[in-house]
Design an enzyme around this catalytic site. Structure first.
Site, PDB file in Angstrom:
ATOM      1  N   HIS A  66     -13.325 -33.554 -67.431  1.00  0.00           N
ATOM      2  CA  HIS A  66     -12.426 -32.564 -66.827  1.00  0.00           C
ATOM      3  C   HIS A  66     -13.187 -31.711 -65.798  1.00  0.00           C
ATOM      4  CE1 HIS A  66      -9.106 -29.464 -67.139  1.00  0.00           C
ATOM      5  NE2 HIS A  66     -10.099 -28.724 -66.674  1.00  0.00           N
ATOM      6  N   GLU A  67     -14.357 -31.212 -66.212  1.00  0.00           N
ATOM      7  CA  GLU A  67     -15.160 -30.356 -65.323  1.00  0.00           C
ATOM      8  C   GLU A  67     -15.697 -31.147 -64.130  1.00  0.00           C
ATOM      9  OE1 GLU A  67     -14.969 -27.230 -65.558  1.00  0.00           O
ATOM     10  OE2 GLU A  67     -14.000 -27.365 -67.515  1.00  0.00           O
ATOM     11  N   HIS A  96     -13.092 -31.270 -61.379  1.00  0.00           N
ATOM     12  CA  HIS A  96     -13.142 -30.100 -60.485  1.00  0.00           C
ATOM     13  C   HIS A  96     -14.323 -30.239 -59.531  1.00  0.00           C
ATOM     14  CE1 HIS A  96     -10.181 -27.761 -62.679  1.00  0.00           C
ATOM     15  NE2 HIS A  96     -10.880 -27.768 -63.793  1.00  0.00           N
TER      16      HIS A  96
HETATM   17 ZN   LIG Z   1     -10.303 -27.011 -65.621  1.00  0.00          ZN
END
Ligand SMILES: [Zn+2]
Length: 386
Positions: free
Chosen positions: A66-67, A70
């Site tokens: 998830h990170e 980004h």
């Molecule tokens: Zn996030």
């Protein structure tokens, strides 16, 4: 971050784990291991807990994915990713700057939840290939749910969550003002925070125990949303003012050709502040060094009329800022070079005064008072009186 230590690098990004994360790792391993052991007694004690640990580590990889979502989008925009950290509530990727446009900010914010949703879809479709329940499918199904929860939780539209950043980007796009976006998303975050606390406490009124998770998440949202809105307000104030607006009246600046007598009469005696050091400038206003007020005592008072400031001047090099520098930039510079004051120069390089960190704090304080009392002029009055 406090309590975090570096475990290595991923795609050139320093990667940190917070000690609080190990509590989660142990809890997930334990609770999931127990659950697996109960569902599949044939596994035995050791194998269930081993599988529990694998599930916990895969959970950790889901947060990481998830990170990285980004981070990759940010890196494509030329933003440097300073670190990725994992802590109790999830992960955090920190960037060296923000996106330049609302569109770019939107994509950085949405990329994480999109990765989580993608993993959820992928894992669910893998499960279609199995028609019997097994420890393997149980782990895959758990991971799928975790990725869905990661996506949905992060899409709550309040800062600092991704949903808050998406909201910020949308409001920024509509109003053309990134600060309005932050303030709006911060407020919505506070509303969600209160909602979560409210729903967490509601069962108590019906004779049940409180929903601790809701209360915990609610307080987390409240704390951070308020902070985000506040720091946006501070940044806005600081970037709308320049050093010229914040020069200290009676700044400790003295011309080198003054005699010590003139120096004492004009700058020391009757000055509202007791300056220990004065910056010395030549006839064109350029800084040539500094004089310590106490050094005048080394010269007999009777000789003051014959001695000039330049004779007691010590060499000094100081970073200077121009009058048009924003207070935000000035403070960032102070932070970098560990100094609480900076000489301000005009466009010719002549020193026109001193900018002190305290003045910026005073400006922020009076700005806040202005807001609460709604008397728009008081900010200016207070600053010039300082
Ligand atoms: Zn996030």
């Amino acid at each position: 971050m406090n309590g975090s230590f570096r475990v290595g690098s991923l795609f050139g990004i320093p990667f940190y784990v917070n000690t609080s994360w190990f509590i989660v790792l142990a809890l997930v391993t334990f609770s999931y291991g127990t659950e697996l052991g109960a569902t599949f007694p044939q596994l035995g004690f050791a194998a269930s807990f081993l599988l529990g640990l694998v599930a916990a580590l895969l959970l950790f990889s889901s947060v990481l994915a998830h990170e990285l979502g980004h981070s990759f989008v940010a890196m494509r925009q030329g933003i440097e990713v300073k670190s990725i950290s994992l802590f109790l509530f999830g992960g955090l990727a920190s960037f060296d700057r923000e996106s330049k446009t609302p569109g770019q900010a939107f994509w950085v914010a949405i990329a994480g939840p999109l990765v989580s949703l993608g993993l959820f879809g992928l894992l669910r479709s893998v499960l279609f290939g199995f028609n019997t329940l097994s420890p393997l499918t149980a782990v895959i199904s758990l991971l799928a749910s975790i990725n869905l929860i990661l996506a949905l939780f992060n899409l709550i539209p309040g800062l600092p969550l991704d949903g808050g950043n998406v909201l910020k980007a949308i409001v920024w796009k509509i109003t053309g003002d990134p600060y309005k976006g932050v303030v709006f998303a911060g407020r919505v975050g506070q509303i969600f925070g209160w909602l979560a606390i409210g729903t967490g406490l509601l069962p108590v009124f019906f004779g049940y125990g409180p929903q601790l998770w809701n209360i915990l998440i609610g307080s987390f949202l409240l704390q951070n949303a308020g902070r985000a809105a506040q720091s946006a307000q501070i940044e806005r104030t600081l970037s709308s003012r320049t050093a010229a607006d914040a020069i200290t009246p009676d700044s400790p600046i003295v011309r080198s050709d003054l005699t010590l007598r003139e120096f004492a009469n004009q700058h020391i005696i009757g000055n509202t502040r007791e300056w220990k050091r004065f910056l010395v400038v030549d006839e064109t206003g350029k800084m040539i060094g500094a004089i310590a007020a106490d050094d005048t005592k080394k010269i007999a008072t009777s000789d003051w009329v014959r001695t000039t400031v330049v004779e007691l001047t010590q060499p000094l090099t100081l970073e200077t800022i121009t009058a048009s520098t924003s207070l935000l930039e000035a403070l960032q510079m102070m932070e970098r070079i560990h100094q609480n004051e900076l000489p301000v120069a005009d466009e010719t390089g002549a020193i026109i005064g001193l900018f002190e960190k305290n003045t910026a704090i005073e400006i922020l304080r009076s700005e806040r008072e202005t807001e609460t009392h709604d008397t728009p002029k008081s900010a200016e009055v207070q600053v010039s009186n300082e």
